[in-house]
Design a protein around this motif. Structure first.
Motif, mmCIF file in Angstrom:
data_model
loop_
_atom_site.group_PDB
_atom_site.id
_atom_site.type_symbol
_atom_site.label_atom_id
_atom_site.label_comp_id
_atom_site.label_asym_id
_atom_site.label_seq_id
_atom_site.Cartn_x
_atom_site.Cartn_y
_atom_site.Cartn_z
ATOM 1 N N MET A 65 34.995 54.414 44.553
ATOM 2 C CA MET A 65 36.096 54.591 43.599
ATOM 3 C C MET A 65 35.797 53.990 42.226
ATOM 4 O O MET A 65 36.672 53.944 41.368
ATOM 5 C CB MET A 65 37.375 53.962 44.151
ATOM 6 N N ALA A 66 34.576 53.536 42.006
ATOM 7 C CA ALA A 66 34.234 52.873 40.751
ATOM 8 C C ALA A 66 34.693 53.628 39.502
ATOM 9 O O ALA A 66 35.186 53.005 38.554
ATOM 10 C CB ALA A 66 32.740 52.585 40.681
ATOM 11 N N PRO A 67 34.588 54.944 39.455
ATOM 12 C CA PRO A 67 35.044 55.646 38.247
ATOM 13 C C PRO A 67 36.539 55.474 37.944
ATOM 14 O O PRO A 67 36.940 55.597 36.795
ATOM 15 C CB PRO A 67 34.721 57.119 38.542
ATOM 16 N N ILE A 68 37.329 55.172 38.967
ATOM 17 C CA ILE A 68 38.761 55.011 38.701
ATOM 18 C C ILE A 68 39.239 53.559 38.830
ATOM 19 O O ILE A 68 40.436 53.292 38.759
ATOM 20 C CB ILE A 68 39.626 55.942 39.594
ATOM 21 N N TRP A 69 38.318 52.608 39.000
ATOM 22 C CA TRP A 69 38.719 51.199 39.024
ATOM 23 C C TRP A 69 39.588 50.839 37.823
ATOM 24 O O TRP A 69 40.578 50.119 37.986
ATOM 25 C CB TRP A 69 37.506 50.286 39.045
ATOM 26 N N PRO A 70 39.265 51.290 36.616
ATOM 27 C CA PRO A 70 40.076 50.894 35.455
ATOM 28 C C PRO A 70 41.565 51.240 35.579
ATOM 29 O O PRO A 70 42.391 50.599 34.941
ATOM 30 C CB PRO A 70 39.428 51.650 34.287
ATOM 31 N N ASN A 71 41.908 52.201 36.410
ATOM 32 C CA ASN A 71 43.318 52.532 36.606
ATOM 33 C C ASN A 71 44.093 51.369 37.217
ATOM 34 O O ASN A 71 45.325 51.349 37.156
ATOM 35 C CB ASN A 71 43.477 53.758 37.512
ATOM 36 N N TYR A 72 43.404 50.405 37.799
ATOM 37 C CA TYR A 72 44.044 49.272 38.470
ATOM 38 C C TYR A 72 43.959 47.974 37.661
ATOM 39 O O TYR A 72 44.412 46.938 38.131
ATOM 40 C CB TYR A 72 43.405 49.065 39.851
ATOM 41 N N PHE A 73 43.380 48.019 36.478
ATOM 42 C CA PHE A 73 43.146 46.802 35.705
ATOM 43 C C PHE A 73 44.396 46.227 35.037
ATOM 44 O O PHE A 73 44.441 45.036 34.748
ATOM 45 C CB PHE A 73 42.086 47.041 34.626
ATOM 46 N N ALA A 74 45.402 47.021 34.783
ATOM 47 C CA ALA A 74 46.540 46.588 33.966
ATOM 48 C C ALA A 74 47.235 45.340 34.512
ATOM 49 O O ALA A 74 47.584 44.443 33.749
ATOM 50 C CB ALA A 74 47.539 47.725 33.806
#
Length: 159
Positions: A65-74
């Motif tokens: 899921m590395a490409p979508i990890w940033p979706n969980y950073f907030a």
């Protein structure tokens, strides 16, 4: 929120299972009994009781899921980033992914723990060489985040 990140097969699920055992028992008893795991496809979410007053929600994100990890950073204030030190070919890709994580503006105030996992296996390089390859000292000095490094074996419970 705490995110547990790292490439595929580095031991994130085993670390999460160890934290769950600690949370329910209050100690790391029976470390020789490694919990069974299967590769995470997607995400695992659990609360870990650190002590009577402190609980943290940990979300493990699968390596695929590395490409979508940033979706969980907030909403993230802590990142546990796992590297398999026994797999030299993966160490360099883990470094690149780590740099992406560290450079994200939403994580500039997050605390980062880099977990050098599988230290029980014979490494192809010394831990110092792996630390150098990952530029850990340089990262700790130049990053905005607080970065700590821990050498562990999730399998045996060392570290």
């Amino acid at each position: 929120m705490c995110l547990l990140l790292g490439p595929l097969g580095v031991g994130k699920t085993m670390i999460l299972k160890r934290l769950q055992v600690y949370s329910t028992k209050g100690s790391f008893d029976n470390l020789n009994d490694a919990p069974s795991t299967i590769a995470t496809v997607g995400t695992n979410l659990t609360n870990v009781q650190l002590n009577k007053k402190n609980e943290v929600r940990v979300r493990e994100l699968g390596g695929m899921m590395a490409p979508i990890w940033p979706n969980y950073f907030a909403d993230c204030s802590i990142v546990l980033y796992v590297v398999d030190v026994s797999n030299l070919s993966q160490v360099s890709s883990a470094c690149i992914q780590l740099l992406h994580v560290l450079s994200d503006p939403r994580l500039q105030t997050a605390s980062i723990l880099i977990i050098l996992n599988k230290s029980d296996l014979p490494p192809p390089m010394s831990i110092q060489q792996i630390r150098s390859l990952l530029h850990l000292e340089d990262l700790a000095v130049s990053a905005n985040q607080r970065i700590d490094v821990l050498e562990v074996s999730a399998l045996t419970g060392q570290g």
